[in-house]
Design a protein around this motif. Structure first.
Motif, PDB file in Angstrom:
ATOM      1  N   ILE A 255       7.062   6.494   7.492  1.00 22.69           N
ATOM      2  CA  ILE A 255       5.847   5.944   7.004  1.00 22.69           C
ATOM      3  C   ILE A 255       4.916   5.921   8.028  1.00 22.69           C
ATOM      4  O   ILE A 255       3.707   5.866   8.101  1.00 22.69           O
ATOM      5  CB  ILE A 255       6.192   4.629   6.430  1.00 22.69           C
ATOM      6  N   GLU A 256       5.616   5.493   9.372  1.00 26.67           N
ATOM      7  CA  GLU A 256       4.463   5.044  10.408  1.00 26.67           C
ATOM      8  C   GLU A 256       3.860   6.616  10.943  1.00 26.67           C
ATOM      9  O   GLU A 256       2.804   6.563  11.438  1.00 26.67           O
ATOM     10  CB  GLU A 256       5.404   4.577  11.556  1.00 26.67           C
ATOM     11  N   PRO A 259       1.350   8.227   7.511  1.00 25.57           N
ATOM     12  CA  PRO A 259       0.966   7.191   6.618  1.00 25.57           C
ATOM     13  C   PRO A 259       0.106   7.585   5.505  1.00 25.57           C
ATOM     14  O   PRO A 259      -0.951   8.525   5.627  1.00 25.57           O
ATOM     15  CB  PRO A 259       0.332   6.038   7.346  1.00 25.57           C
ATOM     16  N   GLY A 260       0.419   7.419   4.246  1.00 24.83           N
ATOM     17  CA  GLY A 260      -0.231   7.849   3.229  1.00 24.83           C
ATOM     18  C   GLY A 260      -0.087   9.273   2.539  1.00 24.83           C
ATOM     19  O   GLY A 260      -0.400   9.700   1.753  1.00 24.83           O
ATOM     20  N   SER A 261       0.954  10.157   3.169  1.00 20.89           N
ATOM     21  CA  SER A 261       1.167  11.161   3.017  1.00 20.89           C
ATOM     22  C   SER A 261       2.252  11.183   1.719  1.00 20.89           C
ATOM     23  O   SER A 261       2.956  10.138   1.414  1.00 20.89           O
ATOM     24  CB  SER A 261       2.039  11.874   3.992  1.00 20.89           C
ATOM     25  N   GLN A 262       2.719  12.484   1.072  1.00 23.58           N
ATOM     26  CA  GLN A 262       3.655  12.558   0.085  1.00 23.58           C
ATOM     27  C   GLN A 262       4.934  11.979   0.703  1.00 23.58           C
ATOM     28  O   GLN A 262       5.859  11.302   0.188  1.00 23.58           O
ATOM     29  CB  GLN A 262       3.592  13.732  -0.503  1.00 23.58           C
ATOM     30  N   ALA A 264       5.666   9.695   2.997  1.00 31.90           N
ATOM     31  CA  ALA A 264       5.609   8.458   3.191  1.00 31.90           C
ATOM     32  C   ALA A 264       5.701   7.780   1.938  1.00 31.90           C
ATOM     33  O   ALA A 264       6.444   6.906   2.001  1.00 31.90           O
ATOM     34  CB  ALA A 264       4.187   8.062   3.954  1.00 31.90           C
ATOM     35  N   ILE A 265       5.116   8.430   0.949  1.00 40.13           N
ATOM     36  CA  ILE A 265       5.269   7.627  -0.489  1.00 40.13           C
ATOM     37  C   ILE A 265       6.904   7.841  -0.731  1.00 40.13           C
ATOM     38  O   ILE A 265       7.432   7.108  -1.405  1.00 40.13           O
ATOM     39  CB  ILE A 265       4.305   8.432  -1.155  1.00 40.13           C
ATOM     40  N   GLN A 268       8.929   5.322   1.174  1.00 41.08           N
ATOM     41  CA  GLN A 268       8.766   4.127   0.599  1.00 41.08           C
ATOM     42  C   GLN A 268       9.783   3.950  -0.590  1.00 41.08           C
ATOM     43  O   GLN A 268      10.258   2.818  -0.966  1.00 41.08           O
ATOM     44  CB  GLN A 268       7.391   3.685   0.395  1.00 41.08           C
TER      45      GLN A 268
END
Length: 277
Positions: A255-256, A259-262, A264-265, A268
């Motif tokens: 995530i760090e 961020p905002g990438s598939q 990272a999703i 999460q």
């Protein structure tokens, strides 16, 4: 391209996490297209027409299509193979997977029979494009032929890349044992290829061999420490082994880093499931 166009981070059991979903994008279409293209397309001196055309596919794929189509229309003999290769790469960059597969295959067929290296490369690109289009059986047939051409040309690097694509196709066809053999060949030919180690870790994890999966994902992490796909898989392996905090660290790092990438999703989502469990 899929591939050609696509494709590549720890303590106690936690059965409630099983089923953390396998990495859907990573094995079936490993970051795939661009990585696969980049692995195959470099041929000839940088001043050659093919190299210049391929360079244009990266910065201006639409213009490269026009250039390659004009080149192909005026080309004859072996030059048609070069023009077709550039056209196929440009089409793949534009997301025209089916068209690029046909173009690569025509380029291979236009290549002299004694140029086994170029035939291997173009056949592999065609197979990779079909793999990205969701036709692993047809892709595997082309990749098998490309593998023989690569062996005849003593092209170990191309053979190693073909082995990675073959493994992805074989997994899609539920032929895991053969996929494991293909990945062993890929690791032997390309010992510093992070994707080969990542895919090997994923396959070992799916087979239930978490110890081997851990060894392999650690090697992938050394080779590609910032690759989100490696971080995702490392977290899955850790969670399935019951090493919850290590899993959290891996997924948080994804995530760090992206961020905002598939990726990272997905990280999460895995964190949320771990916390729920």
């Amino acid at each position: 391209m899929t591939p050609l166009l696509a494709l590549l981070l720890q303590v106690g059991p936690a059965p409630t996490l099983e089923p953390i979903s396998p990495l859907p994008p990573e094995m079936e279409q490993q970051r795939a297209d661009r990585a696969r293209r980049d692995a195959y397309v470099e041929v000839g001196p940088p001043t050659s027409r093919l190299a210049q055309c391929l360079a244009r596919t990266r910065r201006d794929p639409g213009g490269a299509v026009e250039e390659a189509e004009a080149w192909l229309a005026s080309a004859s003999g072996a030059e048609r193979g070069d023009a077709g290769q550039c056209l196929g790469v440009a089409q793949a960059q534009l997301g025209q997977g089916a068209a690029s597969a046909e173009t690569f295959l025509a380029a291979r067929d236009a290549t002299p029979a004694d140029d086994r290296r170029a035939r291997a490369l173009r056949g592999a690109l065609a197979g990779g494009a079909l793999l990205a289009e969701g036709d692993p059986a047809a892709a595997l047939a082309l990749l098998d032929t490309a593998r023989e051409d690569a062996r005849a040309a003593a092209e170990g690097e191309i053979a190693g890349q073909i082995a990675i694509d073959r493994a992805i196709a074989l997994v899609a066809l539920d032929r895991a044992d053969e996929a494991a053999d293909a990945l062993a060949a890929a690791r032997a030919a390309l010992p510093d290829n992070a994707q080969a180690w990542l895919l090997s870790a994923t396959l070992s994890r799916r087979a239930g061999d978490l110890a081997e999966a851990q060894v392999r994902i650690e090697r992938a992490a050394v080779l590609a420490p910032l690759d989100p796909a490696v971080g995702l898989e490392a977290g899955v392996i850790a969670a399935m082994a019951g090493r919850d905090e290590a899993a959290r660290r891996s997924w948080r790092s994804v995530i760090e880093a992206a961020p905002g990438s598939q990726a990272a999703i997905a990280a999460q989502r895995y964190l949320d499931r771990l916390d729920d469990a």
